[in-house]
Scaffold this motif. Structure first.
Motif, PDB file in Angstrom:
ATOM      1  N   LYS A  54       4.110  -2.459   4.500  1.00 49.64           N
ATOM      2  CA  LYS A  54       3.649  -3.402   3.485  1.00 49.64           C
ATOM      3  C   LYS A  54       4.519  -4.651   3.460  1.00 49.64           C
ATOM      4  CE  LYS A  54       1.541  -0.004   0.378  1.00 49.64           C
ATOM      5  NZ  LYS A  54       1.644   0.679  -0.939  1.00 49.64           N
ATOM      6  N   GLN A  55       5.813  -4.503   3.750  1.00 47.86           N
ATOM      7  CA  GLN A  55       6.717  -5.646   3.715  1.00 47.86           C
ATOM      8  C   GLN A  55       6.792  -6.372   5.050  1.00 47.86           C
ATOM      9  OE1 GLN A  55      10.539  -5.081   1.900  1.00 47.86           O
ATOM     10  NE2 GLN A  55       9.774  -3.704   0.332  1.00 47.86           N
ATOM     11  N   GLY A  56       6.018  -5.925   6.027  1.00 48.29           N
ATOM     12  CA  GLY A  56       6.018  -6.595   7.322  1.00 48.29           C
ATOM     13  C   GLY A  56       7.256  -6.338   8.146  1.00 48.29           C
ATOM     14  N   VAL A  57       7.938  -5.219   7.889  1.00 49.02           N
ATOM     15  CA  VAL A  57       9.140  -4.852   8.647  1.00 49.02           C
ATOM     16  C   VAL A  57       8.730  -3.890   9.761  1.00 49.02           C
ATOM     17  CG1 VAL A  57      11.398  -3.727   8.536  1.00 49.02           C
ATOM     18  CG2 VAL A  57      10.617  -5.147   6.630  1.00 49.02           C
ATOM     19  N   ARG A  58       8.970  -4.282  11.006  1.00 46.25           N
ATOM     20  CA  ARG A  58       8.605  -3.407  12.121  1.00 46.25           C
ATOM     21  C   ARG A  58       9.613  -2.262  12.248  1.00 46.25           C
ATOM     22  NH1 ARG A  58       7.495  -6.133  17.701  1.00 46.25           N
ATOM     23  NH2 ARG A  58       7.180  -3.909  18.138  1.00 46.25           N
ATOM     24  N   TYR A  59       9.102  -1.078  12.560  1.00 47.42           N
ATOM     25  CA  TYR A  59       9.953   0.107  12.626  1.00 47.42           C
ATOM     26  C   TYR A  59       9.485   1.012  13.753  1.00 47.42           C
ATOM     27  CZ  TYR A  59       6.012   2.434  10.399  1.00 47.42           C
ATOM     28  OH  TYR A  59       4.767   2.937  10.125  1.00 47.42           O
ATOM     29  N   SER A  60      10.376   1.903  14.169  1.00 46.42           N
ATOM     30  CA  SER A  60       9.998   3.016  15.038  1.00 46.42           C
ATOM     31  C   SER A  60      10.425   4.296  14.337  1.00 46.42           C
ATOM     32  CB  SER A  60      10.654   2.899  16.420  1.00 46.42           C
ATOM     33  OG  SER A  60      12.058   2.978  16.318  1.00 46.42           O
ATOM     34  N   SER A  61      10.013   5.442  14.878  1.00 43.63           N
ATOM     35  CA  SER A  61      10.195   6.690  14.158  1.00 43.63           C
ATOM     36  C   SER A  61      10.673   7.787  15.100  1.00 43.63           C
ATOM     37  CB  SER A  61       8.869   7.094  13.500  1.00 43.63           C
ATOM     38  OG  SER A  61       9.022   8.265  12.748  1.00 43.63           O
ATOM     39  N   ILE A  62      11.621   8.595  14.636  1.00 44.71           N
ATOM     40  CA  ILE A  62      12.117   9.737  15.408  1.00 44.71           C
ATOM     41  C   ILE A  62      11.942  10.985  14.554  1.00 44.71           C
ATOM     42  CG2 ILE A  62      14.079  10.758  16.607  1.00 44.71           C
ATOM     43  CD1 ILE A  62      15.236   7.958  16.902  1.00 44.71           C
ATOM     44  N   ARG A  63      11.023  11.866  14.986  1.00 43.35           N
ATOM     45  CA  ARG A  63      10.667  13.061  14.223  1.00 43.35           C
ATOM     46  C   ARG A  63      10.742  14.299  15.100  1.00 43.35           C
ATOM     47  NH1 ARG A  63       6.556  11.782   9.692  1.00 43.35           N
ATOM     48  NH2 ARG A  63       6.695   9.524   9.414  1.00 43.35           N
ATOM     49  N   GLY A  64      10.719  15.449  14.445  1.00 47.40           N
ATOM     50  CA  GLY A  64      10.848  16.693  15.174  1.00 47.40           C
ATOM     51  C   GLY A  64       9.611  17.102  15.937  1.00 47.40           C
ATOM     52  N   ASP A  65       8.429  16.572  15.576  1.00 47.94           N
ATOM     53  CA  ASP A  65       7.202  17.001  16.230  1.00 47.94           C
ATOM     54  C   ASP A  65       6.813  16.109  17.406  1.00 47.94           C
ATOM     55  OD1 ASP A  65       6.572  14.752  14.814  1.00 47.94           O
ATOM     56  OD2 ASP A  65       4.808  15.585  13.801  1.00 47.94           O
ATOM     57  N   GLN A  66       7.726  15.217  17.828  1.00 46.43           N
ATOM     58  CA  GLN A  66       7.413  14.309  18.931  1.00 46.43           C
ATOM     59  C   GLN A  66       7.729  14.956  20.276  1.00 46.43           C
ATOM     60  OE1 GLN A  66       9.947  11.074  17.752  1.00 46.43           O
ATOM     61  NE2 GLN A  66       8.334  10.003  16.643  1.00 46.43           N
TER      62      GLN A  66
END
Length: 681
Positions: free
Chosen positions: A539-551
């Protein structure tokens, strides 16, 4: 009906996979809204008979019951069914799409509201009763307008020049290696409460205030202690009463920091309509969001200093909050001879060079059209005009010398530990906060009853006081019950609810850090907390990536590479269990812990994703802690178990205790406090 039935099945299938994503929550809420609206429409329809109406209502009730049963295991979904639940824009959009699939026309989606300048006359706001009492108790506290210092510049040969544009361009074109900070004095003997020590770079700002400097654009990077510098500068300049305007997420922390650095002064926070305000306090902390309703009495309070935290929030001069801040600063300058005015921000510029203007106006360096007295005098003394070579360099120096201070972590690395923890307490307001505190009281009361039942079964209690051995046994029983329960009314469920409540606040703070200091590592324990944080970033236009256990390993590595290598990816959202070990995120020097781990070792492992060989800057870990909840107890227990050296993060990785120890200790503390309260009562 078929569209609703299909969507209910899709939600049930998604939940059956064991993961509640943001998309699933959106679909769940949109479906619940349609079911509710369709039921109301069927009940009110006059063109269908009673038999058909009853049949349709039964089908709708069956679908609603099926949907509700699906949500029972997920508190986050159940919360979306309440009447006061906030409906997301995504859910509204999906609702329209579902209606379109069913062949039902809807009105066009309204355009998003545009924030207009506040041109309407000011409405009377609230006045806390304690503020009225303060004025009645001491009428001499009224402002002394005779002490005001004229700010209008005297006529000079620069009076006919347009100067704001050249001043902005002097920063835009600055490439001569000139300093971005004013000259600061070497610190002498400064009084610091509680035997605390200031870092040298902090002490220089306080020394400047002690020597009489009164306006500062303090643009140090996050983690360099701007809050302490501002509070001690107020003490050095006797700028009381002091008004502090802050984002909501750091309001509680400012009151806490005032208790550490301004021990001779009383601080109060303005909450809601101000019922809890202490009108006799020396430091008044108010957040931007409630400034509108309180600006009336704040303008007449008699402040002699004002601090604006995250001052880039006022960059849009057309917004109401910017106008309120500027009105208050002008009011303070009008009755205080030389007030202390401090703008704190790690990001003085967000979009373009004109973001400076509102901050300069707050500090009293300029008005809407021209430099004011101090800056005009300094520009005149250069002997140059905008047409002369060298004007840009000289003009930039004039502005900097008025009070711009900018230090980076790498510049003052010798002053600060190579890695440290900074706690940021937040208040959980509203229904969510009340619900969590009520659940904590219920948990404590359940253990109190269990303790008393055990005493009664034993036949005799201790001669006096609390039987601490029995307290520990009761905590063990509760801990075992919690491990085998899925009800959510135990210590595990409570910590999860607290994490959910903190998610958006923690993400908002991480977004601020990303804008001011570069890349940020964001850690959470629960998937739904990670989902909520990612929604906030999106919503704030901040780009992110994600590190999760199901990847899969490939997806995981691709997301790590995106964060490390792509300058536009500002945040990596990490699972404490999946990303706490084995990866290198040293491209970031700021870590946000949205949820607390159970042990100091887990905490250290998470922080060490950034603090490792090759890191060129000191690393700061920001712990977001829900004040007045068991969350704060867990933070204290982690610190106690780790010992002072590990709290300071001096490199110790010794694990003291286990997660079970911390859970048990938290329950012991909760029960002991509840029993002590009963004894006192």
């Amino acid at each position: 009906m078929s569209v609703l039935a299909d969507t209910v099945r899709e939600v049930q299938t998604a939940l059956g996979r064991g993961r509640v994503t943001s998309g699933t929550r959106t679909k769940f809420q949109a479906t619940a809204l349609l079911l509710r609206d369709e039921r109301a429409r069927v009940r009110a329809a006059e063109d269908i008979g009673d038999t058909r109406r009853t049949e349709r209502l039964k089908r709708l009730d069956d679908l609603a019951t099926s949907l509700a049963r699906t949500a029972v295991r997920e508190p986050a979904l159940l919360a979306l069914l309440s009447e006061d639940a906030v409906v997301s824009d995504e859910a509204r959009t999906l609702e329209r799409e579902m209606l379109a699939r069913a062949g039902i026309e809807t009105e066009p989606e309204p355009a998003p509201p545009v924030e207009e300048p506040d041109t309407a006359p000011a409405k009377p706001g609230v006045v806390p009763q304690s503020v009225v009492s303060r004025k009645l108790a001491n009428p001499f506290l009224a402002p002394d307008f005779s002490a005001a210092r004229p700010s209008a510049p005297r006529p000079t040969r620069l009076s006919g020049w347009e100067l704001l544009g050249p001043l902005l361009r002097s920063f835009e074109r600055a490439g001569d290696g000139a300093s971005t900070s004013m000259a600061l004095p070497e610190p002498g003997s400064l009084w610091v409460p509680g035997g605390r020590e200031l870092m040298p770079h902090q002490a220089r700002v306080v020394a400047a205030a002690a020597e009489g400097h009164r306006t500062f654009l303090l643009a140090d990077e996050p983690g360099l202690g701007k809050t302490a510098q501002a509070l001690l500068a107020a003490e050095a300049s006797k700028a009381y009463p002091l008004l502090v305007v802050v984002p909501n997420v750091v309001k509680t922390n400012w009151v806490r920091e005032a208790g550490l650095w301004s021990t001779r002064r009383k601080a109060t926070a303005v909450q809601g309509n101000g019922e809890s305000v202490d009108g006799f306090a020396d430091i008044v902390v108010v957040n931007y969001e409630v400034l509108d309703r309180h600006r009336g009495w704040l303008a007449d309070f008699g402040f002699r200093g004002m601090v604006v935290d995250e001052a880039h929030f006022i960059k849009n001069k057309g917004s109401q909050r910017s106008q309120h801040v500027l009105e208050l600063s002008e009011r303070i300058r009008s009755f205080a001879g030389r007030p202390l005015l401090m703008a704190l921000t790690g990001t003085p510029l967000i979009n373009d060079i004109e973001d400076f203007l509102a901050i300069w106006e707050f500090l009293g360096w300029i008005d809407e059209k021209k430099p004011l007295a101090d800056l005009m005098d300094a520009l005149t003394d250069t002997g140059l005009t905008p047409a002369d070579p060298g004007f840009s360099t000289a003009a930039r120096r004039c502005v900097v010398d008025l009070g711009i201070v900018r230090r980076r972590k790498v510049d003052v690395a010798a002053d600060i530990p190579d890695r440290r923890i900074a706690d940021l307490p937040v208040e959980l307001d509203g229904a969510t906060g009340r619900s969590i505190r009520a659940a904590e009281r219920d948990l404590a009361q359940r253990m109190v009853i269990r303790y008393r039942d055990a005493l009664a079964a034993r036949g005799s209690g201790p001669a006096e006081g609390i039987d601490h051995d029995l307290v520990r046994r009761v905590a063990t029983w509760e801990q075992k019950d919690a491990a085998g329960s899925s009800s959510g009314d135990n210590v595990f469920g409570m910590m999860r609810r607290i994490g959910q409540a903190k998610a958006s606040l923690a993400a908002d703070y991480a977004a601020q850090l990303a804008r001011s200091a570069g890349k940020v590592v964001f850690f959470a324990k629960h998937v739904d907390v990670m989902d909520a944080a990612e929604e906030t970033f999106a919503k704030q236009g901040v780009r992110y990536s994600s590190i999760r256990g199901d990847q899969t390993p490939n997806v995981r590595q691709r997301n790590i590479d995106a964060f490390v290598e792509d300058p536009d990816v500002a945040v990596v959202v990490c699972s404490l269990t999946a990303a706490g070990v084995g990866i290198n995120l040293q491209v970031a020097s700021n870590v946000v812990l949205a949820e607390l781990p159970w042990t100091a070792a887990e905490q250290t492992q998470a922080i060490d994703r950034s603090h490792r060989i090759g890191q060129s800057e000191p690393v700061t870990a920001w712990r977001i802690i829900a004040a007045q909840t068991i969350d704060a107890r867990i933070a204290g227990l982690i610190d106690d178990k780790a010992g002072l050296a590990a709290v300071a993060l001096d490199g110790s990785e010794e694990e003291v205790g286990s997660s079970a120890d911390a859970q048990h200790a938290a329950l012991v503390a909760l029960l002991t406090e509840a029993l002590a309260a009963d004894v006192a009562a």
